[in-house]
Design an enzyme around this catalytic site. Sequence first.
Site, PDB file in Angstrom:
ATOM      1  N   ASP A  97       0.813  -1.219   0.000  1.00  0.00           N
ATOM      2  CA  ASP A  97       0.000   0.000   0.000  1.00  0.00           C
ATOM      3  C   ASP A  97       0.845   1.267   0.000  1.00  0.00           C
ATOM      4  O   ASP A  97       2.017   1.269   0.395  1.00  0.00           O
ATOM      5  CB  ASP A  97      -0.953   0.010   1.201  1.00  0.00           C
ATOM      6  CG  ASP A  97      -0.243  -0.188   2.531  1.00  0.00           C
ATOM      7  OD1 ASP A  97       0.804  -0.872   2.563  1.00  0.00           O
ATOM      8  OD2 ASP A  97      -0.735   0.324   3.563  1.00  0.00           O
ATOM      9  N   GLU A 163      -0.502  -2.227   5.208  1.00  0.00           N
ATOM     10  CA  GLU A 163       0.484  -2.190   6.296  1.00  0.00           C
ATOM     11  C   GLU A 163       0.409  -0.868   7.044  1.00  0.00           C
ATOM     12  O   GLU A 163       0.639  -0.812   8.256  1.00  0.00           O
ATOM     13  CB  GLU A 163       1.901  -2.402   5.746  1.00  0.00           C
ATOM     14  CG  GLU A 163       2.962  -2.590   6.818  1.00  0.00           C
ATOM     15  CD  GLU A 163       3.440  -1.297   7.458  1.00  0.00           C
ATOM     16  OE1 GLU A 163       3.748  -1.305   8.673  1.00  0.00           O
ATOM     17  OE2 GLU A 163       3.507  -0.264   6.755  1.00  0.00           O
TER      18      GLU A 163
END
Length: 424
Positions: A97, A163
Amino acid sequence: MKAIFALLFFSTSLIISAQNTLKQDIINIEDKLIEWRHHFHQNPELSNREFKTAEKIAEHLKSLGLDVETGIAKTGVVALLKGDHPGKVVALRADIDALPVTERNDLPFKSEVRTTFLNTETGVMHACGHDTHIAILMATAEVLSKHKDKINGTIKFIFQPAEEGPPPGEEGGAKLMIKEGVLENPKVDAIFGLHINSQTPVGTIKYKTGGIMASVERFVIDVKGKQTHGSQPWSGVDPILISAKIIDGLQTIISREAKLTDEAAVITVGKITAGTRFNIIPESAEMIGTVRTLDPNMRTMIEKRMKEMTETIANAYGGEATITFQNNTAITYNDPDLTEQVLPSLQKVAGEENVELMKATTGGEDFSYFQEVVPGVYFFLGGMTPGSVESYPHHTPDFKIDDSGMLLGVKAFTQLTLDYLNNQ
């Protein structure tokens, strides 16, 4: 005797030839590695929204003939590579991400992506290097898929979303992957992860046994007083004053109670909300902050003392206060035995002089949740141009990574995976 020597010579030649082929495959992947990284950097996606990122990852893994699963923890991708020989199961993880950061540099592949995040228009940027992590793991999968004959066991490639944390009200990240069984079927015996670092020179690796990154907890303190006119404080109970005293008290937990010679710890109040105008002492106040710890026992002690101190100080000034904790990440804890086992592998690919023992950082990583379930090792990879005068921290608009640092990541993942599986 001659026959024995001939057999030994032939076997040694085969081993050297196989090693050379592996090394050459790693060298040959660099152009793809950089191309992938640039693509993901130009097309970043926020946590739990990594749809196109996941599609490209899955497409590549399927092209290698791996068993691929998608949609794990919303947008995660997992692939299995089964070696030609039986053995243990090792997992390699990359986070995928990006962040709500507007890029501010002159890179030819800079991100121009815009979005709305928490009702605010913003750019989207891989400002923490996750684009490099994706590319490194994709390259590692390709290299290892060509050498199944050298693998005793199974490799599980985990491409993890969120994350940086899922959006409010959503689940995500490593916790959700574990909940959905990513470490099972087949059961993982050990897991490895890396993080590129913009302030560590290319060609170097940093590691630490035990706690390498801190647990991250968010806390909220609600203080209740009694509203009154600002000119008559004796007629009420001032929650702002109580808040100030609580903040002051909390810092003594760190300075006078935490054994900082064992591990570092931090308590930070990052936000205070109270009041409506200058001449009113308000009814209540709210404080929001973070606690960072590197030792489980210290973490328990700090939480206990924060609760006691918050309530006691508020009561002493005639008010009330409650504190709640939300755990964001656990301690990123490198299993000591496993760290010792894989250290020679890291030294083999980087050179012993380029593998450095580091001090712990108070940053957090949700890779830690995997390490709570199976033994794991997490290390840092150099991404700063050697001799660079200026480097920019992670999570900033000017963040940069030198592409040449990524190939060592592929070498490290490949070497430690093969050594772990084949030396059992």
